[in-house]
Design a protein around this motif. Structure first.
Motif, mmCIF file in Angstrom:
data_model
loop_
_atom_site.group_PDB
_atom_site.id
_atom_site.type_symbol
_atom_site.label_atom_id
_atom_site.label_comp_id
_atom_site.label_asym_id
_atom_site.label_seq_id
_atom_site.Cartn_x
_atom_site.Cartn_y
_atom_site.Cartn_z
ATOM 1 N N UNK A 1 0.816 -1.223 0.000
ATOM 2 C CA UNK A 1 0.000 0.000 0.000
ATOM 3 C C UNK A 1 0.847 1.270 0.000
ATOM 4 N N UNK A 2 2.126 1.153 0.272
ATOM 5 C CA UNK A 2 2.978 2.347 0.297
ATOM 6 C C UNK A 2 3.732 2.609 -0.991
ATOM 7 N N UNK A 3 3.614 1.714 -1.955
ATOM 8 C CA UNK A 3 4.319 1.911 -3.226
ATOM 9 C C UNK A 3 3.595 2.972 -4.044
ATOM 10 N N UNK A 4 4.341 3.924 -4.558
ATOM 11 C CA UNK A 4 3.750 5.001 -5.351
ATOM 12 C C UNK A 4 3.402 4.535 -6.752
ATOM 13 N N UNK A 5 2.270 4.984 -7.252
ATOM 14 C CA UNK A 5 1.912 4.708 -8.641
ATOM 15 C C UNK A 5 0.902 3.582 -8.805
ATOM 16 N N UNK A 6 0.555 2.912 -7.694
ATOM 17 C CA UNK A 6 -0.482 1.879 -7.758
ATOM 18 C C UNK A 6 -1.848 2.577 -7.733
ATOM 19 N N UNK A 7 -2.711 2.269 -8.697
ATOM 20 C CA UNK A 7 -4.022 2.900 -8.778
ATOM 21 C C UNK A 7 -5.073 2.078 -8.047
ATOM 22 N N UNK A 8 -5.019 0.781 -8.194
ATOM 23 C CA UNK A 8 -6.067 -0.091 -7.688
ATOM 24 C C UNK A 8 -5.496 -1.467 -7.413
ATOM 25 N N UNK A 9 -5.841 -2.071 -6.278
ATOM 26 C CA UNK A 9 -5.473 -3.465 -6.040
ATOM 27 C C UNK A 9 -6.732 -4.254 -5.731
ATOM 28 N N UNK A 10 -6.764 -5.487 -6.148
ATOM 29 C CA UNK A 10 -7.857 -6.393 -5.775
ATOM 30 C C UNK A 10 -7.197 -7.680 -5.318
ATOM 31 N N UNK A 11 -7.207 -7.900 -3.995
ATOM 32 C CA UNK A 11 -6.522 -9.067 -3.455
ATOM 33 C C UNK A 11 -7.507 -10.191 -3.187
ATOM 34 N N UNK A 12 -7.049 -11.406 -3.388
ATOM 35 C CA UNK A 12 -7.872 -12.585 -3.132
ATOM 36 C C UNK A 12 -7.108 -13.536 -2.225
ATOM 37 N N UNK A 13 -7.701 -13.904 -1.095
ATOM 38 C CA UNK A 13 -7.100 -14.904 -0.216
ATOM 39 C C UNK A 13 -7.623 -16.258 -0.686
ATOM 40 N N UNK A 14 -6.730 -17.200 -0.930
ATOM 41 C CA UNK A 14 -7.208 -18.507 -1.403
ATOM 42 C C UNK A 14 -7.773 -19.299 -0.227
ATOM 43 N N UNK A 15 -8.947 -19.882 -0.469
ATOM 44 C CA UNK A 15 -9.604 -20.686 0.559
ATOM 45 C C UNK A 15 -9.076 -22.116 0.552
ATOM 46 N N UNK A 16 -8.789 -22.615 -0.617
ATOM 47 C CA UNK A 16 -8.555 -24.055 -0.732
ATOM 48 C C UNK A 16 -7.800 -24.329 -2.017
ATOM 49 N N UNK A 17 -6.776 -25.175 -1.930
ATOM 50 C CA UNK A 17 -6.083 -25.649 -3.129
ATOM 51 C C UNK A 17 -6.818 -26.892 -3.585
ATOM 52 N N UNK A 18 -7.405 -26.823 -4.764
ATOM 53 C CA UNK A 18 -8.152 -27.967 -5.278
ATOM 54 C C UNK A 18 -7.194 -28.841 -6.079
ATOM 55 N N UNK A 19 -7.012 -30.078 -5.647
ATOM 56 C CA UNK A 19 -6.007 -30.907 -6.328
ATOM 57 C C UNK A 19 -6.668 -32.049 -7.078
ATOM 58 N N UNK A 20 -5.898 -32.641 -7.951
ATOM 59 C CA UNK A 20 -6.372 -33.750 -8.767
ATOM 60 C C UNK A 20 -6.750 -34.935 -7.881
#
Lengths: 91, 91, 91, 91, 91, 91, 91, 91, 91, 91
Positions: G61-80
């Motif tokens: 959040x402190x880096x200059x020049x970033x306009x928008x972030x959309x973060x996603x926390x992964x709930x689950x690794x779906x494996x084969x």
């Protein structure tokens, strides 16, 4: 401790019953019907991210009549004490 | 009792300080920084809609660096007891 | 006194009948069909937030043919007298 | 008689003063600050569409600090009597 | 005189027949199929706002296959003479 | 003959003057200020697509204060006669 | 183990340098510049949600020049292996 | 080497099974269910763009229950070494 | 010469067959399946705007499974020679 | 062979000069100014994905006045012959 907030849009006539189903799940502390663009807001507090995953992908995702969910995992509880701390470094 | 939830987008570098300012206002119970499209989620619980009006139009609206707010007034707290009641009509 | 404004999108052929149903609910003062992106605008004036909750979650939400609602609870009626007051502090 | 509803987004710190300026214009009956995605809702009632044009293109459009307006001209006031009429054709 | 412009999205295979139906309504002067995000643009010129209301809420709203309409009531016809007038006050 | 419709959003205080400038360009038949999400609607009728290109990329694009334009080239004028023709094949 | 994915829009001329700054933060495993609507995609793997909070609210959040972030926390690794398990219950 | 990231929205009750099907396709290295507006994020690493084309247009596009995909082809892996290089020109 | 570009979203399982149908229409020079938010991009080159109208309103609009089209008529082909010309005025 | 299509929104008064700059880059085959929501469409054909990365992240991203780009990498050129092939399996 993991806190999450889920914004939900649901089929109009099922909003109340969906809210009640969700309020019965473990970890769900409050379910509100709200003004604005969303229909329901769900507050969740759980011990681990794992429990949240289960709640979202196995329980809430199986309720019929939900159109869209937008979940937010809280990064940080910002408290008033943080301000106090800023002015209280040397005392 | 009036409960409100406010979703906030703010200038990147001011998110933490805006969160701290808001957490100091009367009626604000929790301020979270969150994952997803929004930066902050604010939970407010006040005795009257009047207090909420003041908080929104005189306090939060004057904080510098807020880009967008989307406030939701909660209509109803949906509790688990509502479900119980559905199955418990005649007992 | 609580005032609310609800923007509604409805199934094209049911707009008029939905408008008429809503206009019959207690607390609803005016229902307009409008130009632009929305189909209906509803003005509601009620004594308490509680009544608004009931109107939104038990009555309007049960009408068939409504696609989307966006409700706004008014925080404050801004009147011309506020300006007068600004210039009239010392007199 | 022409009724119009205008949804306004404004610069955060000017919302109140913009609301007050608008409330002073002829034809403006109510200005509300509101919850949700918009900041102000303006209700306008005028004798002719002409007056509305002037209000929108010469007065409101010149207020500083307004970011976005979305105006809706009402096509029809839907009243409860319309329902009555439906069941009362032959009596 | 009231002029209105209506942007329409319709079911793909019905665009032409919807256009033809609308072109037959009184007050409709032109219907175009267009490039871009919308499917049809309708130009309407009527004596009174009342006629426009009827056209929108009783006629166009009853055509099957229309997905979305966005109507705009024109406030003012801006003509070249307005510029001339600006430079020609005293002559 | 090429017909085009341009939806314009402009800086609030320049809407009228932008409308007047555009109304002076060759091929522009009408410029309206309108209700809704857009500020101006421009109707253009020209002999060739080439003229439209010039108007859009060399004239309108150079006017100061325009925020966003969305232009639509009309594919087809749908007329009432098309319906007549449908029922009149063999007579 | 917490995995997160962050979609970033940044000022055009700073995309590369923002990407490089982010790639230097602990927990960041990969930073990609990508086709489409977003400019950068960041993959993060950390031991605890706490670390992710710090990374998002104190570093990125402190880096200059970033306009928008959309973060996603992964709930689950779906494996084969989950599929395998479905067909392999009794063996 | 081609890396791609695919954001997926799917029918609520099929999210897990869609995730498992995708995880079985060659070239798919990880499938996550995620918080936020999207339901699944898929990471793909393949030798050639050709393989990616096949995966997207012949395999993923045929899975039932997917509502929307937004795929991103990565242009460049931004690594920490790029920064090092910036400060290490002359050594 | 008229050039047009059409962005298409289609039902997942029909993307390939829709692409093939479109590629068979006169004037269509290329059909691509693409990464990102859209499913297909169609390039069209025709002698007259008239042909484009027919292609869009009579052919493409009748293909089953297309959800949304966004067509763009090109105003001008910007070539490298335009730059050359800028520096080559007097030679 | 890699084909890419880039949709660009740019500052109004710089559209032409941005188009000309882009048309001078290696691999760019055509740049069009277009009707609709976007200002420019760029067609790119290169031997390798690598070249595309460079073009997007080092060249186009450095041009001043570009507001937004949305790039699409083509997965597959759908040709008429694919249909022929479908009916021609055994002959």
């Amino acid at each position: 401790m993991v806190t999450a907030i889920v914004l939900i849009n649901a089929q109009r006539e099922k909003i109340n019953s969906i809210g009640e189903q969700i309020s019965g799940f473990g970890g769900v502390t409050e379910v509100f019907s709200v003004s604005g663009r969303f229909d329901l807001v769900v507050l969740i507090r759980l011990k681990e991210l794992n429990g949240l995953s289960q709640l979202m992908t196995e329980k809430i995702s199986n309720i019929e009549g939900i159109i869209r969910t937008e979940s937010m995992v809280t990064f940080k509880l910002i408290s008033k004490h943080d301000i106090a701390a800023m002015f209280d470094l040397g005392s």
